[in-house]
Design a protein around this motif. Sequence first.
Motif, PDB file in Angstrom:
ATOM      1  N   ARG A  55       0.840  -1.211   0.000  1.00  0.00           N
ATOM      2  CA  ARG A  55       0.000   0.000   0.000  1.00  0.00           C
ATOM      3  C   ARG A  55       0.865   1.248   0.000  1.00  0.00           C
ATOM      4  NH1 ARG A  55      -2.839   3.604   3.641  1.00  0.00           N
ATOM      5  NH2 ARG A  55      -1.731   2.808   5.465  1.00  0.00           N
ATOM      6  N   THR A  56       0.424   2.271  -0.729  1.00  0.00           N
ATOM      7  CA  THR A  56       1.140   3.538  -0.762  1.00  0.00           C
ATOM      8  C   THR A  56       0.197   4.689  -0.449  1.00  0.00           C
ATOM      9  OG1 THR A  56       2.415   5.071  -2.146  1.00  0.00           O
ATOM     10  CG2 THR A  56       0.770   3.718  -3.268  1.00  0.00           C
ATOM     11  N   GLN A  57       0.732   5.722   0.162  1.00  0.00           N
ATOM     12  CA  GLN A  57      -0.002   6.975   0.378  1.00  0.00           C
ATOM     13  C   GLN A  57       0.616   8.095  -0.444  1.00  0.00           C
ATOM     14  OE1 GLN A  57      -1.632   6.163   4.939  1.00  0.00           O
ATOM     15  NE2 GLN A  57       0.044   7.594   4.654  1.00  0.00           N
ATOM     16  N   GLY A  58       1.379   7.729  -1.462  1.00  0.00           N
ATOM     17  CA  GLY A  58       1.972   8.735  -2.335  1.00  0.00           C
ATOM     18  C   GLY A  58       2.968   9.630  -1.627  1.00  0.00           C
ATOM     19  N   GLY A  59       3.588   9.113  -0.575  1.00  0.00           N
ATOM     20  CA  GLY A  59       4.579   9.900   0.152  1.00  0.00           C
ATOM     21  C   GLY A  59       4.005  10.774   1.242  1.00  0.00           C
ATOM     22  N   ASN A  60       2.718  10.700   1.501  1.00  0.00           N
ATOM     23  CA  ASN A  60       2.111  11.460   2.603  1.00  0.00           C
ATOM     24  C   ASN A  60       2.417  10.720   3.909  1.00  0.00           C
ATOM     25  OD1 ASN A  60       0.336  12.720   4.485  1.00  0.00           O
ATOM     26  ND2 ASN A  60      -1.023  13.333   2.821  1.00  0.00           N
ATOM     27  N   ASN A  61       3.123  11.378   4.827  1.00  0.00           N
ATOM     28  CA  ASN A  61       3.466  10.713   6.090  1.00  0.00           C
ATOM     29  C   ASN A  61       2.616  11.220   7.247  1.00  0.00           C
ATOM     30  OD1 ASN A  61       4.529  13.210   6.826  1.00  0.00           O
ATOM     31  ND2 ASN A  61       6.546  12.434   7.371  1.00  0.00           N
ATOM     32  N   ASN A  62       1.532  11.927   6.920  1.00  0.00           N
ATOM     33  CA  ASN A  62       0.640  12.442   7.963  1.00  0.00           C
ATOM     34  C   ASN A  62      -0.776  12.502   7.399  1.00  0.00           C
ATOM     35  OD1 ASN A  62       0.037  13.515  10.541  1.00  0.00           O
ATOM     36  ND2 ASN A  62       0.081  15.599   9.742  1.00  0.00           N
ATOM     37  N   ALA A  63      -1.270  11.358   6.951  1.00  0.00           N
ATOM     38  CA  ALA A  63      -2.541  11.313   6.223  1.00  0.00           C
ATOM     39  C   ALA A  63      -3.750  11.308   7.153  1.00  0.00           C
ATOM     40  CB  ALA A  63      -2.568  10.090   5.319  1.00  0.00           C
ATOM     41  N   TYR A  64      -3.647  11.980   8.292  1.00  0.00           N
ATOM     42  CA  TYR A  64      -4.715  11.979   9.292  1.00  0.00           C
ATOM     43  C   TYR A  64      -5.995  12.624   8.785  1.00  0.00           C
ATOM     44  CZ  TYR A  64      -4.272  16.999  10.272  1.00  0.00           C
ATOM     45  OH  TYR A  64      -4.278  18.365  10.170  1.00  0.00           O
ATOM     46  N   CYS A  65      -5.899  13.453   7.756  1.00  0.00           N
ATOM     47  CA  CYS A  65      -7.078  14.166   7.257  1.00  0.00           C
ATOM     48  C   CYS A  65      -7.456  13.723   5.849  1.00  0.00           C
ATOM     49  CB  CYS A  65      -6.826  15.677   7.287  1.00  0.00           C
ATOM     50  SG  CYS A  65      -5.364  16.199   6.344  1.00  0.00           S
ATOM     51  N   GLN A  66      -6.928  12.603   5.404  1.00  0.00           N
ATOM     52  CA  GLN A  66      -7.190  12.127   4.049  1.00  0.00           C
ATOM     53  C   GLN A  66      -8.172  10.954   4.072  1.00  0.00           C
ATOM     54  OE1 GLN A  66      -6.079  13.696   1.290  1.00  0.00           O
ATOM     55  NE2 GLN A  66      -5.218  15.209   2.700  1.00  0.00           N
ATOM     56  N   ASP A  67      -9.461  11.289   4.115  1.00  0.00           N
ATOM     57  CA  ASP A  67     -10.512  10.276   4.088  1.00  0.00           C
ATOM     58  C   ASP A  67     -10.876  10.013   2.624  1.00  0.00           C
ATOM     59  OD1 ASP A  67     -12.571   8.559   4.559  1.00  0.00           O
ATOM     60  OD2 ASP A  67     -13.830   9.962   5.667  1.00  0.00           O
ATOM     61  N   ASN A  68      -9.967   9.358   1.924  1.00  0.00           N
ATOM     62  CA  ASN A  68     -10.117   9.145   0.487  1.00  0.00           C
ATOM     63  C   ASN A  68      -9.160   8.034   0.047  1.00  0.00           C
ATOM     64  OD1 ASN A  68      -7.511  10.447   0.243  1.00  0.00           O
ATOM     65  ND2 ASN A  68      -8.579  12.412   0.437  1.00  0.00           N
ATOM     66  N   GLU A  69      -8.962   7.909  -1.258  1.00  0.00           N
ATOM     67  CA  GLU A  69      -8.129   6.830  -1.787  1.00  0.00           C
ATOM     68  C   GLU A  69      -6.687   6.897  -1.291  1.00  0.00           C
ATOM     69  OE1 GLU A  69     -10.278   8.537  -3.458  1.00  0.00           O
ATOM     70  OE2 GLU A  69     -11.642   7.113  -4.446  1.00  0.00           O
ATOM     71  N   THR A  70      -6.251   8.059  -0.810  1.00  0.00           N
ATOM     72  CA  THR A  70      -4.902   8.142  -0.253  1.00  0.00           C
ATOM     73  C   THR A  70      -4.730   7.180   0.910  1.00  0.00           C
ATOM     74  OG1 THR A  70      -4.646  10.459  -0.902  1.00  0.00           O
ATOM     75  CG2 THR A  70      -3.232   9.669   0.887  1.00  0.00           C
ATOM     76  N   SER A  71      -5.755   7.073   1.751  1.00  0.00           N
ATOM     77  CA  SER A  71      -5.674   6.270   2.970  1.00  0.00           C
ATOM     78  C   SER A  71      -6.353   4.916   2.857  1.00  0.00           C
ATOM     79  CB  SER A  71      -6.293   7.039   4.143  1.00  0.00           C
ATOM     80  OG  SER A  71      -5.601   8.243   4.388  1.00  0.00           O
ATOM     81  N   TRP A  72      -7.353   4.796   1.996  1.00  0.00           N
ATOM     82  CA  TRP A  72      -8.089   3.539   1.898  1.00  0.00           C
ATOM     83  C   TRP A  72      -7.222   2.474   1.233  1.00  0.00           C
ATOM     84  CZ3 TRP A  72     -12.831   6.191  -0.820  1.00  0.00           C
ATOM     85  CH2 TRP A  72     -13.428   7.084   0.088  1.00  0.00           C
ATOM     86  N   LEU A  73      -7.326   1.250   1.706  1.00  0.00           N
ATOM     87  CA  LEU A  73      -6.543   0.155   1.139  1.00  0.00           C
ATOM     88  C   LEU A  73      -6.972  -0.138  -0.296  1.00  0.00           C
ATOM     89  CD1 LEU A  73      -5.811  -0.208   4.153  1.00  0.00           C
ATOM     90  CD2 LEU A  73      -5.822  -2.675   3.738  1.00  0.00           C
ATOM     91  N   ASP A  74      -5.991  -0.275  -1.171  1.00  0.00           N
ATOM     92  CA  ASP A  74      -6.226  -0.633  -2.566  1.00  0.00           C
ATOM     93  C   ASP A  74      -6.068  -2.145  -2.690  1.00  0.00           C
ATOM     94  OD1 ASP A  74      -6.333  -1.025  -5.262  1.00  0.00           O
ATOM     95  OD2 ASP A  74      -4.653   0.302  -5.761  1.00  0.00           O
ATOM     96  N   TRP A  75      -7.190  -2.851  -2.721  1.00  0.00           N
ATOM     97  CA  TRP A  75      -7.156  -4.311  -2.696  1.00  0.00           C
ATOM     98  C   TRP A  75      -6.705  -4.913  -4.009  1.00  0.00           C
ATOM     99  CZ3 TRP A  75      -7.421  -7.145   1.582  1.00  0.00           C
ATOM    100  CH2 TRP A  75      -7.866  -6.503   2.750  1.00  0.00           C
ATOM    101  N   SER A  76      -6.653  -4.129  -5.073  1.00  0.00           N
ATOM    102  CA  SER A  76      -6.154  -4.676  -6.331  1.00  0.00           C
ATOM    103  C   SER A  76      -4.678  -5.049  -6.232  1.00  0.00           C
ATOM    104  CB  SER A  76      -6.363  -3.674  -7.468  1.00  0.00           C
ATOM    105  OG  SER A  76      -5.517  -2.536  -7.309  1.00  0.00           O
ATOM    106  N   LEU A  77      -3.963  -4.454  -5.285  1.00  0.00           N
ATOM    107  CA  LEU A  77      -2.538  -4.732  -5.136  1.00  0.00           C
ATOM    108  C   LEU A  77      -2.280  -6.165  -4.665  1.00  0.00           C
ATOM    109  CD1 LEU A  77      -1.411  -1.414  -3.396  1.00  0.00           C
ATOM    110  CD2 LEU A  77      -0.927  -2.095  -5.757  1.00  0.00           C
ATOM    111  N   ARG A  78      -3.214  -6.712  -3.900  1.00  0.00           N
ATOM    112  CA  ARG A  78      -2.974  -8.038  -3.315  1.00  0.00           C
ATOM    113  C   ARG A  78      -2.778  -9.106  -4.386  1.00  0.00           C
ATOM    114  NH1 ARG A  78      -7.213 -11.037   0.695  1.00  0.00           N
ATOM    115  NH2 ARG A  78      -8.383 -11.124  -1.251  1.00  0.00           N
ATOM    116  N   ASP A  79      -3.438  -8.933  -5.527  1.00  0.00           N
ATOM    117  CA  ASP A  79      -3.326  -9.912  -6.603  1.00  0.00           C
ATOM    118  C   ASP A  79      -2.457  -9.421  -7.748  1.00  0.00           C
ATOM    119  OD1 ASP A  79      -5.116 -11.684  -5.258  1.00  0.00           O
ATOM    120  OD2 ASP A  79      -6.784 -10.438  -5.935  1.00  0.00           O
TER     121      ASP A  79
END
Length: 746
Positions: free
Chosen positions: A570-594
Motif C-alpha cells: 500500500r502507498t499513500q503517495g509519500g504522505n506521512n501524515n494522512a490523518y485528514c485524508q478520508d479518500n483513496e490516499t488512505s483507503w486500502l487498494d485491494w487490487s494490489l494483493r493480486d
Amino acid sequence: MAVPQENGHGDARGALHLLGDDASAEERPAPVPALPGSWQPLGARYHQGPDGRPGTNFALWAGGAEAVELCLFDEDGHETRHQLAEQTFQIWHGHVPGVGPGTRYGFRVHGRWDPWTGARWNPAKLLLDPYARAVDGEFRIHDAVYGHVRGWPEADVADTVRDNRDSARHVPKAVVVHDPDDWADDRRPKTPWADTVLYELHVKGFTMRHPGVPPELRGSYAGLAHPAAIEHLVRLGVTAVELLPVHQFASEEHLQRRGLSNYWGYNSIAWFAPHNGYAATGTRGQQVTEFKRMVRALHAAGIEVILDVVYNHTAEGGEGGPTWSLRGIDNAGHYRLQPHNRRAYADYTGCGNTLDAAQPQVVRLITDSLRYWVTEMGVDGFRFDLAAALARGPHGVDMRGALLATIGQDPVLSRVKLIAEPWDLGPDGYQVGNFPPLWTEWNDRYRDTVRDFWRGAQPDVRELGYRLAGSSDLYQRGGRRPYASVNFVTAHDGFTLRDLVSYNSKHNEANGEDNRDGTNDNRSWNCGAEGETDAAEVTGLRRRQLRNLAATLLLSTGVPMLLAGDEFGRTQGGNNNAYCQDNETSWLDWSLRDDPAWAPLFALTSRLIRLRREHPVLRQRFFFSGRPAHPGGLRDLTWFTPRGVEMTEADWYAPSQTLAMYLSGGALAERDARGEVVSDDSFLLILHAHHRPLSFTLPGRPWAERYEVVLDTAQESGLSDARHPAGTTLTLPGRSLLLLRSVAPA
C-alpha cells in the motif's frame, strides 16, 4: 452588546457576557422536575423505575455546578427540559418515566462564568453526556457552539466573553441505549502475549475499496465483520486487530474549514460511544449492536480486538475551542489548567488540552469506559495514545499514579492486553521502558534502529542486537518479559512500508498546510529515485528492501505489529501524515494483493507469520540468558561474525552492517502442560545491509552439521531449497537477509 458583571470574587476585570439573539433560559418554560432516581450508574440507563413504570435514569458528575438540566429531544427536534434536583456525591441524577431506547438527550449545566479561575459554565450550551453510549448527529463548527464570543478583538479577554446563544441546533445528541447482551455465546480467543501478532487497521479504510464487501457495508463495522474482510486476516495469520480510534470523535475546525476531516479519529469526545460514522445500520443505538456483531465475527475467526483509545485529551481543544461536553460540565474538574493562570490549559498532548488523570472523577470516567468496552462491548485490550500524559501527577510523570495503579489492580482491566504509547509532549514525557508490569509498549527504538540499519545509517550493530533479541536494555527491569516490546517498522503515523523505501522526503501538500505538517525524521531511503518509477533496478531493490524489513520484524523477539496494507505494498503517495485524508490516499487498494508485483510480498508475509507461529524459538517468552538450558547444551543465543566465529566485545563496536544470530531451539526456557522442557529447531539469521556482496562462513559444530535455507530475501519469492554443509562460505548479495534451519550433528 457585552456588559461587565460581577464574577463573585470582587475582581476588577469582571466577567463579560453576551446577550445573544437566541435569548437565555429565562424566556423558556420552567423545567419539569425529574423523579429522584439513582446516582449510580453514571450516564443514561433504561430500566424499571421506582414507580414500576419503564423509564430512564440519568446521572451526571458535575462537581462545581449550581444546577443541571436534562434536555430531551423528540423526532422534530423539540426540546423538553427536566430539572435534576437531586445531588449525591457531586452527581446530579433523576429518573424520567416513559423515556426509552433511541431517545436523544443532552445536558445544560449552570454555574459561574469566571474563566480566570477556570470556571466556564454556560447553560446556553447543550452538552454531550461523557457516558453517552451512542451519539446521533455530527459535530459541525458554528459560532454558537463556543462558550465564549468568537473574534473578541482584545487578546486579554478573547475567550472570556460569554456567548449566550443556544447551541442545541448545532450539536449532536446523546442517545439512550438498551442492549442486554450478556455475551454468553461469545468465545474470546485469549491469545498469549508471546504468540500475538498485531495488525493495525482503520475500520473505514480497510473495506472502503474491498471488492468482496457489499457497497452498502464498506467502511463500516459491518464491513469489517464481513467474511471477505475476515478472510484476509485469517489468510495473513494475524492474531489481533488494533483498531484506530472508534470512540465518537470530531473534526477540528481548521480541517472543516478546508473541506477535510479527521480521518484517523484521534480527537475523541465520547468514550462510551462507537463512532457513528462507521455504522451502516443507523445512529440511534444501532451502532452499538453493529459493533458487537463485528467483535463476535472476529472472535469466531480467532482474532482479538484491541482498541486504540484517546483519553489524554478531548476534541474541545484549547481555551479557544468549542464547548461540547467536559468544558461545560466542570472545566477545572476534568482538564489540567496552568497553576498560575487557570484560564489557560496545560497542554502535554499538542491538541490544546490534557485530561487530568490525577483527579478521582477522571480516573473513574476512564476506567468505567474501559470496563464497559471489555464487559459489554467484548473487546480484548487497549492501546493508549500518548499514555505518558495519563501517568502525570502533580509533579510530573508518575508510574505509580492514580490511573495506572487503578488499572493494575482492577479485576477486569488487569486481565486484558494493555499497550502504551509511552510518551507525550511534556517535560520528561519520553517514557519508553518505564511502564510497569502488565503493560506492553510501542517500541520506537526498534522502529528507528531497523529503519536505520537497512538504509545503511547504523555505524555498528550494537543497537540492532538489542532490538532483535527483545530489547532487554529497555524491558528486563521489574520482571517484564520480551513481549513488553511491541515491535513495529511502520504505523498509521508516518510512511507506509512501501513509501519508506520510495521517498526521501514527505509529500503532504494535499493536507493544505504547505507540507509543514508531519515529521521530517522519516529515516527513509528512496533507493535512488523519489516516488514511483519504472526503473527496474530501483523497483527491484525496493521490493527486496520490503522483504528485508518485513522479515526482520517478524523474526525479532517481541510482539510484531504490522500496518494494514503493508503486506501488499500500500502507498499513500509519500504522505506521512494522512490523518485528514478520508479518500483513496488512505483507503486500502485491494487490487494490489493480486498484482503480480505485490502478491509475492503478501505470500512472504503470511509465510513468515506461520513460521513464527510454528516455532516458539522465534517468539521467546523469556529474555535470552546467554546460557544453555541444560549441562552440555548450546547457549540460547549466539552472535557470529561473517567469518563464522563468535563475536567478541570489540566486534560489537567495530563498524559493520552485518549481524548474524543463532537461536538454539534446544535451549528454550519453556515447559509444556506436563512440565517437560519444550524444544524446537535452531535457526541462524543473517542480516546484511551493505550494498556490496559479502562472504559469510556458516558456523560448524557444535551449532550445526549442515543448514537448510528457509528464507532468502534476495529471491523475489523469498523461497529457496538450498542446503549447505557447515563451514561453507556463502556469498550474500548486497542488502539481503538469510534465515537457515540448523541440522544438528547426528
